[in-house]
Design a protein around this motif. Sequence first.
Motif, PDB file in Angstrom:
ATOM      1  N   VAL A  96      -9.770  14.231  -9.027  1.00 31.87           N
ATOM      2  CA  VAL A  96      -8.379  14.473  -9.468  1.00 31.87           C
ATOM      3  C   VAL A  96      -8.022  12.918  -7.876  1.00 31.87           C
ATOM      4  O   VAL A  96      -8.279  13.614  -7.627  1.00 31.87           O
ATOM      5  CB  VAL A  96      -7.752  15.613  -9.804  1.00 31.87           C
ATOM      6  CG1 VAL A  96      -6.490  15.306  -9.800  1.00 31.87           C
ATOM      7  CG2 VAL A  96      -7.765  16.074 -11.688  1.00 31.87           C
ATOM      8  N   VAL A  97      -6.831  12.211  -8.340  1.00 29.50           N
ATOM      9  CA  VAL A  97      -7.111  11.453  -7.112  1.00 29.50           C
ATOM     10  C   VAL A  97      -5.350  12.134  -6.937  1.00 29.50           C
ATOM     11  O   VAL A  97      -5.275  11.921  -7.817  1.00 29.50           O
ATOM     12  CB  VAL A  97      -7.745  10.471  -6.978  1.00 29.50           C
ATOM     13  CG1 VAL A  97      -9.051   9.919  -7.243  1.00 29.50           C
ATOM     14  CG2 VAL A  97      -7.380   9.608  -8.465  1.00 29.50           C
ATOM     15  N   GLN A  98      -4.719  11.820  -5.939  1.00 29.41           N
ATOM     16  CA  GLN A  98      -3.544  11.441  -5.644  1.00 29.41           C
ATOM     17  C   GLN A  98      -3.445  10.639  -5.200  1.00 29.41           C
ATOM     18  O   GLN A  98      -4.363   9.596  -4.090  1.00 29.41           O
ATOM     19  CB  GLN A  98      -3.402  12.304  -4.619  1.00 29.41           C
ATOM     20  CG  GLN A  98      -1.892  12.742  -4.145  1.00 29.41           C
ATOM     21  CD  GLN A  98      -0.917  13.709  -3.875  1.00 29.41           C
ATOM     22  OE1 GLN A  98      -2.225  14.983  -4.794  1.00 29.41           O
ATOM     23  NE2 GLN A  98      -0.077  13.830  -4.002  1.00 29.41           N
ATOM     24  N   THR A  99      -2.567   9.196  -6.410  1.00 34.41           N
ATOM     25  CA  THR A  99      -2.553   7.786  -5.551  1.00 34.41           C
ATOM     26  C   THR A  99      -0.936   7.782  -5.032  1.00 34.41           C
ATOM     27  O   THR A  99       0.286   8.457  -5.013  1.00 34.41           O
ATOM     28  CB  THR A  99      -1.958   7.228  -6.547  1.00 34.41           C
ATOM     29  OG1 THR A  99      -1.771   7.380  -7.882  1.00 34.41           O
ATOM     30  CG2 THR A  99      -3.680   6.832  -7.344  1.00 34.41           C
ATOM     31  N   ASP A 100      -0.683   6.337  -4.051  1.00 37.20           N
ATOM     32  CA  ASP A 100       0.488   6.388  -3.242  1.00 37.20           C
ATOM     33  C   ASP A 100       0.769   5.357  -3.982  1.00 37.20           C
ATOM     34  O   ASP A 100       0.564   4.187  -4.497  1.00 37.20           O
ATOM     35  CB  ASP A 100       0.372   5.813  -2.197  1.00 37.20           C
ATOM     36  CG  ASP A 100       1.331   5.815  -1.162  1.00 37.20           C
ATOM     37  OD1 ASP A 100       1.853   5.159  -1.961  1.00 37.20           O
ATOM     38  OD2 ASP A 100       1.547   5.844  -0.358  1.00 37.20           O
ATOM     39  N   GLU A 101       2.759   4.785  -4.294  1.00 35.41           N
ATOM     40  CA  GLU A 101       3.241   4.855  -5.206  1.00 35.41           C
ATOM     41  C   GLU A 101       3.093   3.239  -4.451  1.00 35.41           C
ATOM     42  O   GLU A 101       3.086   1.766  -5.478  1.00 35.41           O
ATOM     43  CB  GLU A 101       4.612   4.603  -5.973  1.00 35.41           C
ATOM     44  CG  GLU A 101       4.297   5.381  -7.284  1.00 35.41           C
ATOM     45  CD  GLU A 101       3.156   5.576  -8.066  1.00 35.41           C
ATOM     46  OE1 GLU A 101       3.655   4.601  -8.696  1.00 35.41           O
ATOM     47  OE2 GLU A 101       2.813   6.418  -8.957  1.00 35.41           O
ATOM     48  N   SER A 102       3.031   2.761  -3.617  1.00 35.94           N
ATOM     49  CA  SER A 102       2.969   1.582  -2.681  1.00 35.94           C
ATOM     50  C   SER A 102       1.837   0.515  -3.231  1.00 35.94           C
ATOM     51  O   SER A 102       1.479  -0.469  -2.711  1.00 35.94           O
ATOM     52  CB  SER A 102       2.740   1.933  -1.761  1.00 35.94           C
ATOM     53  OG  SER A 102       1.540   2.783  -1.274  1.00 35.94           O
ATOM     54  N   THR A 103       0.790   2.356  -3.423  1.00 36.93           N
ATOM     55  CA  THR A 103      -0.801   0.631  -3.901  1.00 36.93           C
ATOM     56  C   THR A 103      -0.581   0.286  -5.098  1.00 36.93           C
ATOM     57  O   THR A 103      -1.550  -0.118  -5.573  1.00 36.93           O
ATOM     58  CB  THR A 103      -2.256   1.804  -3.579  1.00 36.93           C
ATOM     59  OG1 THR A 103      -1.637   3.033  -4.372  1.00 36.93           O
ATOM     60  CG2 THR A 103      -1.425   2.119  -2.245  1.00 36.93           C
ATOM     61  N   PHE A 104       0.623   0.772  -6.368  1.00 37.87           N
ATOM     62  CA  PHE A 104       0.498   0.240  -7.550  1.00 37.87           C
ATOM     63  C   PHE A 104       0.523  -1.125  -7.726  1.00 37.87           C
ATOM     64  O   PHE A 104       1.568  -2.221  -7.333  1.00 37.87           O
ATOM     65  CB  PHE A 104       1.379   1.729  -8.115  1.00 37.87           C
ATOM     66  CG  PHE A 104       1.810   0.650  -9.544  1.00 37.87           C
ATOM     67  CD1 PHE A 104       0.451   1.672 -10.814  1.00 37.87           C
ATOM     68  CD2 PHE A 104       2.552   0.237 -10.325  1.00 37.87           C
ATOM     69  CE1 PHE A 104       0.753   1.032 -12.051  1.00 37.87           C
ATOM     70  CE2 PHE A 104       2.698   0.023 -11.783  1.00 37.87           C
ATOM     71  CZ  PHE A 104       1.604   0.813 -12.118  1.00 37.87           C
ATOM     72  N   GLU A 105       0.326  -1.775  -8.820  1.00 37.28           N
ATOM     73  CA  GLU A 105       0.981  -3.015  -8.932  1.00 37.28           C
ATOM     74  C   GLU A 105       0.661  -3.539 -10.823  1.00 37.28           C
ATOM     75  O   GLU A 105      -0.181  -2.721 -11.185  1.00 37.28           O
ATOM     76  CB  GLU A 105      -0.174  -4.194  -8.336  1.00 37.28           C
ATOM     77  CG  GLU A 105       0.355  -4.329  -6.837  1.00 37.28           C
ATOM     78  CD  GLU A 105      -0.243  -5.801  -6.403  1.00 37.28           C
ATOM     79  OE1 GLU A 105      -1.010  -6.552  -7.039  1.00 37.28           O
ATOM     80  OE2 GLU A 105      -0.728  -5.503  -5.094  1.00 37.28           O
ATOM     81  N   VAL A 119      -3.925  -0.918 -20.392  1.00 35.90           N
ATOM     82  CA  VAL A 119      -2.916  -0.322 -18.737  1.00 35.90           C
ATOM     83  C   VAL A 119      -2.019  -1.287 -18.849  1.00 35.90           C
ATOM     84  O   VAL A 119      -1.558  -1.716 -18.492  1.00 35.90           O
ATOM     85  CB  VAL A 119      -4.484  -0.733 -18.197  1.00 35.90           C
ATOM     86  CG1 VAL A 119      -4.159  -0.608 -16.726  1.00 35.90           C
ATOM     87  CG2 VAL A 119      -5.609  -0.522 -18.614  1.00 35.90           C
ATOM     88  N   SER A 120      -0.957   0.384 -18.042  1.00 33.76           N
ATOM     89  CA  SER A 120      -0.331   0.383 -17.425  1.00 33.76           C
ATOM     90  C   SER A 120       0.492  -0.422 -15.996  1.00 33.76           C
ATOM     91  O   SER A 120       1.478  -0.730 -15.857  1.00 33.76           O
ATOM     92  CB  SER A 120       1.194   1.335 -18.038  1.00 33.76           C
ATOM     93  OG  SER A 120       0.830   2.190 -16.755  1.00 33.76           O
ATOM     94  N   GLY A 121      -0.826  -0.055 -15.070  1.00 34.43           N
ATOM     95  CA  GLY A 121      -0.571  -0.930 -14.057  1.00 34.43           C
ATOM     96  C   GLY A 121      -2.404  -0.481 -13.058  1.00 34.43           C
ATOM     97  O   GLY A 121      -3.312   0.021 -13.481  1.00 34.43           O
ATOM     98  N   VAL A 122      -1.759  -1.355 -11.745  1.00 28.88           N
ATOM     99  CA  VAL A 122      -3.836  -0.948 -10.799  1.00 28.88           C
ATOM    100  C   VAL A 122      -3.592  -0.046  -9.704  1.00 28.88           C
ATOM    101  O   VAL A 122      -2.461  -0.480  -9.473  1.00 28.88           O
ATOM    102  CB  VAL A 122      -4.036  -2.445 -11.344  1.00 28.88           C
ATOM    103  CG1 VAL A 122      -5.210  -2.160 -10.177  1.00 28.88           C
ATOM    104  CG2 VAL A 122      -4.415  -3.059 -12.752  1.00 28.88           C
ATOM    105  N   TYR A 123      -4.125   0.620  -9.262  1.00 27.89           N
ATOM    106  CA  TYR A 123      -3.995   1.482  -7.886  1.00 27.89           C
ATOM    107  C   TYR A 123      -5.139   0.532  -7.367  1.00 27.89           C
ATOM    108  O   TYR A 123      -5.716   1.084  -7.895  1.00 27.89           O
ATOM    109  CB  TYR A 123      -3.883   2.650  -8.005  1.00 27.89           C
ATOM    110  CG  TYR A 123      -2.853   3.753  -8.286  1.00 27.89           C
ATOM    111  CD1 TYR A 123      -1.571   3.863  -8.099  1.00 27.89           C
ATOM    112  CD2 TYR A 123      -2.638   3.401  -9.895  1.00 27.89           C
ATOM    113  CE1 TYR A 123      -0.530   4.269  -7.828  1.00 27.89           C
ATOM    114  CE2 TYR A 123      -1.212   4.388 -10.029  1.00 27.89           C
ATOM    115  CZ  TYR A 123      -0.206   4.895  -9.211  1.00 27.89           C
ATOM    116  OH  TYR A 123       1.091   5.473  -9.771  1.00 27.89           O
ATOM    117  N   LYS A 124      -4.747   0.587  -6.186  1.00 26.47           N
ATOM    118  CA  LYS A 124      -5.604  -0.085  -4.946  1.00 26.47           C
ATOM    119  C   LYS A 124      -6.367   1.633  -4.609  1.00 26.47           C
ATOM    120  O   LYS A 124      -5.680   1.705  -2.986  1.00 26.47           O
ATOM    121  CB  LYS A 124      -4.989  -1.377  -4.387  1.00 26.47           C
ATOM    122  CG  LYS A 124      -4.611  -2.330  -4.402  1.00 26.47           C
ATOM    123  CD  LYS A 124      -3.885  -3.121  -3.929  1.00 26.47           C
ATOM    124  CE  LYS A 124      -2.773  -3.113  -3.824  1.00 26.47           C
ATOM    125  NZ  LYS A 124      -2.030  -3.886  -3.397  1.00 26.47           N
TER     126      LYS A 124
END
Length: 151
Positions: A96-105, A119-124
């Motif tokens: 389980v990872v916590q992602t930051d919306e600033s890394t979402f595209e 796929v609704s988007g990609v996290y870096k």
Amino acid sequence: MPPTTRQLCTFSLGDLIFGVEVTHVQEVIRYQEMTSVPLAPRIIRGLINLRGQIVTAIDMRARLQLQPREGELPMNVVLRTADGVVSLLVDEIGDVVQTDESTFERVPETTDALLKELVSGVYKIEHRLLLLLDVDRVMTNSQLSAKGEAA
């Protein structure tokens, strides 16, 4: 103010890493014996009796048109979707990872239509990309209406 982070349950299919919102995840479990469903689309691997709850198992490799995996049994990511509880058959369960919306595209327009649908988007994330799976779209589209294809 909307949240700026998201918790995702991750899993892999080959060298691809996917994530789903933890709020959709009911549980993750090892491979379960399943019952085949005649005339079902080839992405439906079968039905699982999960402590009395009948759950449809979706072969995510088939769903994403990836080559079948040889030798190892898949794991189950059991999700709550708009259409009910389903199990995604995946290669491996991640963290389980916590992602930051600033890394979402958003998924680039130049990618395959099926990928854009699911796929609704990609996290870096560290040295990789994490594909955000839209769980409500896993059970929809023309692949599910293509009944009777050989598994």
